[in-house]
Design a protein around this motif. Structure first.
Motif, short mmCIF file in Angstrom:
data_model
loop_
_atom_site.label_atom_id
_atom_site.label_comp_id
_atom_site.label_asym_id
_atom_site.label_seq_id
_atom_site.Cartn_x
_atom_site.Cartn_y
_atom_site.Cartn_z
N PHE A 191 0.81 -1.21 0.00
CA PHE A 191 0.00 0.00 0.00
C PHE A 191 0.84 1.27 0.00
CE2 PHE A 191 -3.86 2.17 0.15
CZ PHE A 191 -3.86 3.16 1.12
N VAL A 192 1.99 1.24 0.69
CA VAL A 192 2.85 2.43 0.73
C VAL A 192 3.32 2.79 -0.67
CG1 VAL A 192 4.93 1.10 1.25
CG2 VAL A 192 4.82 3.51 1.87
N LEU A 193 3.54 1.79 -1.52
CA LEU A 193 3.92 2.04 -2.92
C LEU A 193 2.70 2.37 -3.76
CD1 LEU A 193 6.55 -0.81 -3.47
CD2 LEU A 193 6.96 1.62 -2.95
N PHE A 194 1.57 1.74 -3.44
CA PHE A 194 0.35 1.97 -4.21
C PHE A 194 -0.07 3.43 -4.11
CE2 PHE A 194 -3.13 0.79 -6.70
CZ PHE A 194 -4.33 1.23 -6.14
N LYS A 195 0.10 4.05 -2.96
CA LYS A 195 -0.22 5.48 -2.82
C LYS A 195 0.59 6.31 -3.81
CE LYS A 195 0.36 5.77 1.68
NZ LYS A 195 0.41 6.35 3.03
N LEU A 196 1.86 5.96 -3.98
CA LEU A 196 2.70 6.68 -4.95
C LEU A 196 2.19 6.45 -6.37
CD1 LEU A 196 6.25 5.98 -3.45
CD2 LEU A 196 4.83 8.03 -3.20
N TRP A 197 1.78 5.22 -6.65
CA TRP A 197 1.19 4.92 -7.95
C TRP A 197 -0.05 5.77 -8.19
CZ3 TRP A 197 0.99 -0.71 -10.09
CH2 TRP A 197 2.30 -1.15 -10.33
N VAL A 198 -0.90 5.85 -7.19
CA VAL A 198 -2.14 6.62 -7.31
C VAL A 198 -1.81 8.07 -7.65
CG1 VAL A 198 -4.11 7.52 -6.02
CG2 VAL A 198 -3.54 5.09 -5.90
N LEU A 199 -0.81 8.63 -6.98
CA LEU A 199 -0.43 10.01 -7.25
C LEU A 199 0.07 10.20 -8.67
CD1 LEU A 199 1.31 10.98 -3.89
CD2 LEU A 199 -0.81 11.91 -4.82
N SER A 200 0.61 9.13 -9.27
CA SER A 200 1.11 9.22 -10.63
C SER A 200 0.13 8.65 -11.65
CB SER A 200 2.47 8.52 -10.75
OG SER A 200 2.32 7.14 -10.49
N GLY A 201 -1.08 8.27 -11.19
CA GLY A 201 -2.10 7.79 -12.11
C GLY A 201 -1.89 6.37 -12.60
N LYS A 202 -1.18 5.56 -11.82
CA LYS A 202 -0.86 4.20 -12.26
C LYS A 202 -1.59 3.15 -11.44
CE LYS A 202 3.32 2.94 -12.73
NZ LYS A 202 4.76 2.72 -12.45
N SER A 203 -1.84 2.01 -12.08
CA SER A 203 -2.29 0.82 -11.36
C SER A 203 -2.16 -0.36 -12.30
CB SER A 203 -3.73 0.99 -10.87
OG SER A 203 -4.08 -0.07 -10.00
N ASP A 204 -2.56 -1.54 -11.81
CA ASP A 204 -2.42 -2.74 -12.62
C ASP A 204 -3.67 -3.08 -13.42
OD1 ASP A 204 -0.39 -4.22 -10.06
OD2 ASP A 204 0.22 -3.46 -12.01
N TYR A 205 -4.81 -3.11 -12.76
CA TYR A 205 -6.06 -3.54 -13.39
C TYR A 205 -7.06 -2.40 -13.32
CZ TYR A 205 -3.77 -7.94 -12.30
OH TYR A 205 -2.85 -8.94 -12.18
N TRP A 206 -7.75 -2.16 -14.46
CA TRP A 206 -8.62 -0.99 -14.59
C TRP A 206 -10.03 -1.35 -14.99
CZ3 TRP A 206 -6.91 3.90 -13.49
CH2 TRP A 206 -5.53 4.06 -13.33
N GLY A 207 -10.99 -0.55 -14.50
CA GLY A 207 -12.35 -0.62 -15.01
C GLY A 207 -12.51 0.28 -16.21
N GLN A 208 -13.74 0.34 -16.75
CA GLN A 208 -14.00 1.10 -17.96
C GLN A 208 -14.36 2.56 -17.69
OE1 GLN A 208 -13.57 -0.14 -21.19
NE2 GLN A 208 -12.54 -1.67 -19.92
N GLY A 209 -14.72 2.87 -16.47
CA GLY A 209 -15.01 4.25 -16.11
C GLY A 209 -16.49 4.57 -16.06
N THR A 210 -16.82 5.61 -15.29
CA THR A 210 -18.18 6.12 -15.22
C THR A 210 -18.11 7.64 -15.21
OG1 THR A 210 -20.28 5.99 -13.99
CG2 THR A 210 -18.28 6.02 -12.66
N GLN A 211 -18.99 8.28 -15.97
CA GLN A 211 -18.95 9.72 -16.12
C GLN A 211 -19.63 10.41 -14.94
OE1 GLN A 211 -17.65 11.77 -18.76
NE2 GLN A 211 -18.12 13.40 -17.28
N VAL A 212 -18.95 11.40 -14.39
CA VAL A 212 -19.53 12.27 -13.37
C VAL A 212 -19.50 13.69 -13.90
CG1 VAL A 212 -19.19 13.26 -11.06
CG2 VAL A 212 -18.85 10.80 -11.44
N THR A 213 -20.67 14.31 -13.94
CA THR A 213 -20.78 15.69 -14.42
C THR A 213 -21.42 16.54 -13.34
OG1 THR A 213 -21.02 14.93 -16.71
CG2 THR A 213 -21.67 17.21 -16.22
N VAL A 214 -20.73 17.59 -12.93
CA VAL A 214 -21.24 18.50 -11.90
C VAL A 214 -21.52 19.83 -12.59
CG1 VAL A 214 -20.86 19.54 -9.65
CG2 VAL A 214 -19.80 17.32 -10.21
N SER A 215 -22.80 20.13 -12.69
CA SER A 215 -23.20 21.33 -13.43
C SER A 215 -24.58 21.77 -13.01
CB SER A 215 -23.18 21.05 -14.94
OG SER A 215 -23.68 22.15 -15.67
N SER A 216 -24.81 23.07 -13.04
CA SER A 216 -26.14 23.59 -12.75
C SER A 216 -26.92 23.76 -14.04
CB SER A 216 -26.04 24.91 -12.00
OG SER A 216 -25.24 25.83 -12.71
#
Length: 128
Positions: free
Chosen positions: A103-128
């Motif tokens: 986990f101590v390394l994974f936090k560094l990965w998160v800060l650099s936008g890295k990981s091993d396995y990924w989902g496809q994503g979900t859109q979040v839109t914040v707007s009035s």
């Protein structure tokens, strides 16, 4: 086959809330660190938050600290991201990702936008 599926995105007004879910299939999530990332149009992917395997530790980037909460329900094989007090700058495609590195390394990965396995994503839109 290891698969992650995000859900819960949508359109919300500024100040509103959403809860994203990251469900795993083909493997059990409990031994994996899970991170939430986001990518806005024209910007690089950035890490938002992560939780250790078995949920003992969490981490948040400064821009979401106090507004977002990451949690996991290993019985449901799902990790959640509760997002409150949403701002227009939170608009992005949100991804969850998994890794078994310490986990101590994974936090560094998160800060650099890295990981091993990924989902496809979900859109979040914040707007009035």
């Amino acid at each position: 086959q290891l698969q992650l599926v995000e859900s819960g995105g949508g359109l919300v007004q500024p100040g509103g809330s959403l809860r994203l879910a990251c469900a795993a299939s083909g493997f059990t999530l409990d031994s994996y660190n899970i991170g939430w990332f986001r990518q806005a149009p024209g910007k690089e992917r950035e890490g938002v938050s992560c939780i250790s395997g078995y949920g003992g530790s969490t981490y948040y980037v400064d821009s979401v600290k106090g507004r977002f909460t990451i949690s996991r329900d290993n019985a449901k094989n799902t990790v959640y991201l509760q997002m409150n007090s949403l701002k227009p700058e939170d608009t992005a495609v949100y991804y969850c990702a998994a890794s078994k590195i310490p986990f101590v390394l994974f936090k560094l990965w998160v800060l650099s936008g890295k990981s091993d396995y990924w989902g496809q994503g979900t859109q979040v839109t914040v707007s009035s």
